[in-house]
Scaffold this motif. Structure first.
Motif, PDB file in Angstrom:
ATOM      1  N   UNK A  46      42.344  40.027  51.044  1.00 58.52           N
ATOM      2  CA  UNK A  46      41.038  39.692  50.467  1.00 58.52           C
ATOM      3  C   UNK A  46      40.812  40.325  49.092  1.00 58.52           C
ATOM      4  N   UNK A  47      41.365  41.541  48.893  1.00 61.95           N
ATOM      5  CA  UNK A  47      41.137  42.174  47.587  1.00 61.95           C
ATOM      6  C   UNK A  47      41.760  41.346  46.468  1.00 61.95           C
ATOM      7  N   UNK A  48      42.930  40.837  46.718  1.00 64.86           N
ATOM      8  CA  UNK A  48      43.591  40.027  45.690  1.00 64.86           C
ATOM      9  C   UNK A  48      42.885  38.684  45.546  1.00 64.86           C
ATOM     10  N   UNK A  49      42.577  38.062  46.679  1.00 64.10           N
ATOM     11  CA  UNK A  49      42.007  36.715  46.647  1.00 64.10           C
ATOM     12  C   UNK A  49      40.685  36.691  45.902  1.00 64.10           C
ATOM     13  N   UNK A  50      39.864  37.700  46.130  1.00 60.36           N
ATOM     14  CA  UNK A  50      38.548  37.658  45.483  1.00 60.36           C
ATOM     15  C   UNK A  50      38.699  37.791  43.976  1.00 60.36           C
ATOM     16  N   UNK A  51      39.630  38.640  43.539  1.00 64.83           N
ATOM     17  CA  UNK A  51      39.838  38.765  42.099  1.00 64.83           C
ATOM     18  C   UNK A  51      40.334  37.464  41.498  1.00 64.83           C
TER      19      UNK A  51
END
Lengths: 590, 314, 382
Positions: A391-396
């Protein structure tokens, strides 16, 4: 790519508005906007009917918003395109549900070439469109001899610079040695994908020339993947150990052609925002071993190294590279057995997350934008190959892809890259270079970073009249709207053109059938002005109606012309998200 | 596919059931007079020695990648022989290095072991099954013969390599599976040889006598019939080893048999087939080795056939 | 004579049936999911269910035997006696429907039609080379038994049998396509025609371009054999170019049969030369050459005919490797391609085709042997 709305856009809107007003108040006007007035009296210019048109005709697409899915005609719709309208025969306006920072690059992609609407209606239902073409491009298709070659001849009515060589031939040969043989024997003038070991030989041969893409434009990435939902890759320290364990320079020096680079980020640095944030660590054997010990594997462990034999720009020598990785991993203590899988099965396995060992895979750019690399792998709808999305990567990535503001995008992608280094779903290894080879006298020898060689600019040495070019394999069909393979796209690119195209030997999108496509302030509405006086090779005129039909048949699964070799039109969904009437999308190839 | 010549029934020498020592010596003498057989035998002896002493002859470990051991080594370097003028600072590689920076000479040498192993084991397997089928068919005749021979015909209805290809695809890639596939494909030849031998001997007097005496079919088969079929079988087997090596090499060339990092000649050629102009020695060396091996068996087989066929007595 | 032919035909029938059965079985046992191979990334349970139902893969394989993934179960459904894949396969076969290739998106019969001419042409010229060179070498060797000439020619023959097709092909391509490039001896290293050579099909050349149906199909098949096309329509440029492209593959492919034929000719000729009637002829004072060609050769060539028939198998096998190396899109290349791509429909169709060709060739060989040697006919009938 950011563009500020120009005065020309305002003028165009004004003009469009004026046309609509005039049409509505015209003498033979009817209330339905899709009815045409009687044909205009013959003029010296193209006879076009002054009608406005849009797709879908009822304009009933609602976009996803606030957690609710978009919809059309009673079905969910999650695509990016909301409406395509043609207020006049030379203007097409694309209404998008959200910003698209890569609109021009996508329009330059050969899958979205423009066909003549009447020709489509006559040739798609009976399947002729799979083997014949009618485009606006500099060459026309004369004959496709299945298994042997495709013959082109110059189109005299081309709107731009006529083809240099009156005839062209496209052939194919699976082995680079075979292609080089042909080149050396004088049977062809150009070929793609010189074998990694032949670079020096070609470069030093005065009768040949090596054509490389511009330095640093290796738009592909080779990586070693791990599914972090499966043991032992669920142990973060193990994944981190792998990121230190590979001597990438050894791979690039020994198995890749000259010009290849070690990959420190997932996306090649040639693309904007690709190399922001933290890079992946350098090779450090001791650190890798220490991390493995910390992870609980002081003596290493056994696993599989999975790969497929297909040669790609990112993987020029699959068996040799696999064996070297095997040797390198053994030095760290990871003993791998090689597991070579069938080409198609391998991709399915990766898409379903079934690859449970270390797997070798890569990505070649469809269009030159960072979203093409990152979103598919780590975005909100990420591939299952690495396990559950981060999720951290996807949101960015969502942030980065939905704005055109430079500073916001830079920050977002920097954060995404740094997160990737922490999470280590995969270890990027290399960006592979490639080169084409030509006979010495060919001018404008091309090596397109996007496999987009355009034969019409190349000349045949010693005054011959046929330019013969050899690629890797035979096209599946020449109805490129329904093709995904670069080998088919190259065959189409000689004959068909899109609103935009890629510059010769480069990756920048340049106007072709459109004189310009201008976005509004937030990049959700793109207005394309079409080039006038362009003719198709069968004599028909190029107008906005052709653009609408060419797009609609891919977009709408219920369109009568939504019919190709497999009728999947994958790239529409891949680049624009979804189809109208998606429930009618054929489940199996026709 | 090798051809089979087989002397007709009536013309076979009246060899008694137990081979005489004198006959053997005569055969050997005749064999040695065939020049091609001598060459074949010598070649074979050479290959067997190379296979046995491979560890000693080879200069490096055939599967070891040399990047660490020899810093600066590149894949596909040309042969460097110090005696022939290669500077002493460069590490010596008699046949250069292969696509993964392994010593090519050592790989070719060790390939001898692999190929001889492949040849013998495949043919032995095919013979065991094939002769059993052929003997049963020939001896019992009737519908047993018909069914078995039609089965053999069905196997023979496919070209060898294609059938082996399909079998390997079904079984999965790998050297053992490839050997099984090639063995299956070779069975009909031996079955036919054995059956023909049995047919020719079946009607001879001493067999009728043995049956009259009450000997069981099995004992007649093993003690009377089989020894008489040894001759064509040996010839066929010798030729068959060469064929088996070739067919497994072809499967390896296509990537279906020997798997990395095994040093097998067919795989080595297949891996490097695109390097004909940049590193031709990587194709020529295993190619020559493969040719010589098959040649040895073919020459020997030819010589044996000439020697053992009395009609060609010089 | 008729009895003989009929008998051979009757024996072939169970063989053909057996072949059909084996082909069907093999194609079903090949591991890997055909749905996955066909649909690639679009293979998911829903699309595969539709695909399987369309191709008929959800039916039982045989009466009462159902395959799930890679395991086989028994079912007690009586409708599976007639409603199973094998019956469906036989039915399609009876209609001449071999299925549709998933990789190429065209019917298998179309693919065969397009690609078989290439292989037929290649095999023909390879066989021509093999027969001419093989018999020639065999005669030379036998005429001076155990001399240096004998040894030398047999060495060549042995080398021919020993050198792998793929090695020989690569070497020839290199030698004639690159080393001899600018000499009059250069030969093209791959392909069937020089790029950009325009020519007409037979139908076009005869003004019958509007013809369709089976006659047209036959004409197109012949046109696809470029040498035949060139010969029939007088397009000499086409003929010459096609022949130049065929030289190297034909030699590479035909070398093994050549060697076998050479050896067989030699040994058969030697055997015949040792017979009494030859000694009579020699005693009569006839010259050696007359003895050889008029009296010995005819009888010696009988076993050679068998061997020629047998070499068809070797040619079809070798075609896979030759076509791969020289980039000729024929049946051999298609076989390998379809095995790699798990295009099992094509595998099935081609296996059947190849087996049928082989059975027919064997039949012809047997019959011709029977025609040539009366003893064979009579022995067979007893």
């Amino acid at each position: 790519m950011t563009r500020s709305p120009s005065w020309s856009l305002r003028l165009a809107t004004l003009f469009a508005g004026a046309v609509i007003v005039v049409a509505a108040c015209g003498p033979a006007a009817s209330t339905s906007p899709s009815q045409s007035a009687s044909a205009a009296p013959p003029t010296t210019g193209p006879t076009v009917v002054a009608e406005a048109e849009q797709y879908p005709a009822d304009g009933g697409v609602t976009c996803a918003s606030g957690g609710n899915p978009g919809s059309y005609d009673g079905e969910d719709y999650s695509g990016k395109v909301q409406l395509i309208e043609a207020p006049d025969p030379y203007t097409v306006i694309f209404h998008l549900c959200s910003t698209d920072t890569a609109f021009l690059e996508k329009m330059a992609f050969s899958v979205f070439a423009i066909y003549d609407a009447d020709w489509l209606e006559a040739n798609v239902p009976n399947g002729n469109a799979l083997t014949t073409m009618n485009g606006t491009g500099p060459y026309k298709l004369d004959q496709w001899q299945p298994g042997a070659e495709i013959d082109y001849s110059a189109f005299d009515g081309y709107w731009g610079d006529k083809a240099v060589a009156p005839n062209a031939v496209l052939r194919w040969g699976a082995e680079s040695a075979q292609r080089l043989n042909e080149l050396r024997s004088g049977n062809i003038e150009g070929m793609t994908l010189v074998g990694a070991n032949d670079f020096e030989a070609v470069a030093s041969d005065s009768s040949l020339q090596l054509a490389s893409p511009p330095a640093g434009t290796n738009l592909n990435t080779f990586y070693l993947g791990m599914n972090h939902d499966k043991a032992p890759w669920d142990n973060a320290k193990v994944r981190e150990a792998v990121s230190y364990a590979i001597n990438k320079q050894r791979l690039v020096d020994n198995f890749y052609p000259p010009g290849s680079e070690v990959a420190k980020y997932f996306t090649p640095c040639a693309l904007d925002f690709a190399c922001e944030g933290d890079p992946f660590p350098d090779f450090n054997l001791q650190k890798a071993k220490d991390l493995l010990t910390e992870a609980g594997y002081p003596n290493g462990f056994e696993t599989k190294l999975q790969y497929r034999p297909a040669v790609r720009g990112y993987l020029p020598q699959p068996p040799q590279i696999a064996e070297d990785l095997q040797a390198q991993l053994a030095d760290v203590g990871i003993k791998v057995t090689l597991d070579e899988q069938d080409n198609a099965q391998y991709i399915v396995n990766s898409n379903t997350g079934a690859l449970d060992g270390l797997f070798m895979l890569g990505w070649g750019a469809d269009y030159p934008e960072i979203t093409n690399f990152m979103d598919y792998h780590f975005g909100a709808g990420c591939t299952a190959a690495f396990g559950a999305c981060y999720p951290d990567v996807a949101s960015q990535l969502t942030t980065g892809g939905s704005t055109t503001d430079q500073a916001t995008r830079t920050a977002a992608y920097a954060a995404a890259n740094s997160a990737l280094v922490q999470d280590v779903p995969m270890v990027p290894l290399a960006h592979g270079a490639f080169a084409n080879a030509y006979v010495a006298g060919v001018s404008v020898a091309q090596a397109s970073p996007l496999s987009n060689e355009l034969l019409f600019r190349m000349s045949v040495p010693s005054g011959g009249d046929t330019l013969r070019f050899m690629q890797n394999s035979e096209p599946g069909s020449v109805f490129c709207a329904d093709e995904t393979d670069g080998e088919a796209l190259r065959a189409c690119e000689q004959v068909l053109e899109g609103l935009y195209g890629f510059e010769i030997n480069g990756s920048a999108a340049v106007p072709v059938l459109a004189t310009s496509c201008d976005p509004n302030a937030d990049g959700t509405v793109w207005t394309c002005h079409l080039r006038q006086g362009v003719k198709f090779q069968d004599g028909a005129d190029f107008t906005a109606h052709d653009v609408i039909v060419s797009m609609a048949l891919q977009w709408d699964a219920a369109h009568p012309l939504h019919k190709g070799k497999s009728s999947q039109f994958e790239y529409w969904a891949g680049l624009w998200g979804d189809y109208l009437h998606a429930s009618q999308q054929p489940a199996a190839p026709e | 596919m090798s051809d089979v010549t087989f002397g007709g029934g009536g013309q076979m020498p009246q060899v008694a059931a137990e081979p005489l020592i004198g006959a053997r010596r005569r055969v050997l003498a005749r064999l040695l007079r065939q020049r091609s057989a001598i060459v074949g035998l010598a070649l074979l002896a050479f290959l067997v020695l190379v296979a046995i002493f491979a560890d000693v002859i080879a200069t490096h470990d055939p599967i070891k990648v040399l990047f660490d051991a020899e810093p600066g080594i590149r894949p596909r370097t040309a042969p460097c022989i110090h005696l022939l003028g290669c500077p002493a600072v460069q590490p010596q590689h008699l046949l250069g290095t292969d696509g993964n920076a392994r010593d090519e000479f050592s790989r070719v040498i060790h390939g001898t072991r692999v190929s001889l192993f492949i040849g013998f084991v495949t043919v032995v397997g095919a013979i065991l099954i094939g002769t059993f089928i052929g003997a049963v068919a020939g001896f019992f005749g009737g519908w047993v013969d018909n069914v078995l021979m039609r089965l053999m015909d069905m196997l023979l209805a496919f070209p060898a390599l294609l059938l082996a290809l399909v079998i390997v695809t079904v079984l999965g890639k790998g050297l053992i599976n490839a050997m099984i596939a090639v063995a299956i494909v070779s069975i009909p030849v031996y079955a036919r040889v054995m059956r023909a031998a049995v047919l020719s001997v079946r009607e001879l007097d001493f067999v009728t006598a043995a049956r009259a005496l009450g000997d069981s079919p099995a004992s007649i088969l093993t003690r009377r019939v089989v020894p008489n079929s040894i001759t064509p079988l040996i010839v066929q087997a010798t030729l068959g080893i060469g064929t088996a090596v070739l067919e497994v090499a072809a499967l390896s060339f296509l990537g279906l048999a020997a798997q990395p990092p095994t040093a097998e000649w067919g795989t080595m050629i297949g891996n490097e087939r695109n390097q004909l102009f940049t590193a031709p020695w990587l194709i020529i060396a295993p190619g020559v080795a493969l040719t010589l091996t098959v040649l040895a068996f073919n020459l020997l087989g030819d010589g044996l056939r000439d020697a053992l066929d009395p009609r060609l007595a010089t | 004579m008729i009895q003989f032919i009929v008998r051979r035909l009757v024996i072939s029938v169970p063989v053909v049936l057996g072949v059909v059965f084996i082909v069907f079985l093999l194609a079903r046992i090949v591991p890997g999911d055909p749905c996955v191979a066909a649909l690639g990334e679009h293979a998911n349970p829903k699309s595969c269910a539709a695909f399987n139902s369309r191709i008929g893969l959800d039916l039982p394989i045989f009466p009462f035997i159902v395959k799930h993934g890679s395991s086989y179960n028994l079912s007690s459904d009586p409708s599976s006696i007639t409603n199973n894949q094998f019956v469906r396969f036989l039915g399609d076969l009876a209609h001449g429907d071999l299925g549709t290739s998933v990789k190429h998106g065209r019917p298998v019969t179309t693919l065969i039609f397009e690609r078989l001419p290439t292989t037929v042409e290649l095999t023909f010229y390879a066989l021509l080379f093999a027969i001419a060179a093989g018999i020639g070498l065999g005669i030379i060797a036998a005429s001076r038994h155990n001399s240096k000439r004998d040894l030398f020619t047999m060495m060549i023959a042995n080398l021919g049998v020993s050198i792998p097709v793929f090695v020989l092909g690569l070497m020839l391509a290199f030698a004639f396509g690159v080393l001899l490039k600018d000499t009059p001896f250069s030969l093209p290293p791959s392909g069937r025609l020089s790029a950009g050579l325009r020519f007409q099909t037979i139908a076009e050349a005869w003004g019958a371009a509007s013809l369709s149906g089976p006659p047209r199909a036959v004409l197109d098949f012949l046109s696809n054999m470029y040498t035949v096309n060139g010969l029939i329509t007088g397009q000499w440029g086409l003929l010459g170019d096609a022949l130049r492209h065929l030289v190297l593959p034909a030699i590479a492919l035909g070398t093994i049969p050549m060697a076998i034929i050479a050896r067989m000719t030699r040994s058969s000729l030697l055997e015949v030369l040792g017979r009494e009637y030859i000694r009579t002829a020699e005693a009569k004072g006839l010259r050696p050459r007359v003895v050889l060609f008029r009296h010995a050769l005819r009888n010696a060539l009988l076993p050679v005919v068998t061997v020629i028939g047998l070499s068809i198998a070797s040619l079809l096998s070798g075609a896979v490797l030759t076509e791969t190396i020289f980039g000729l899109t024929g049946i051999g290349l298609t076989v390998f391609e379809s095995i790699s791509a798990r295009d099992y429909v094509v595998i099935q169709g081609l296996a059947l085709l190849v087996a049928l060709i082989y059975v027919i060739v064997n039949l012809i060989t047997d019959i011709s042997y029977g025609l040539l040697d009366p003893r064979v006919r009579l022995t067979q009938l007893s």
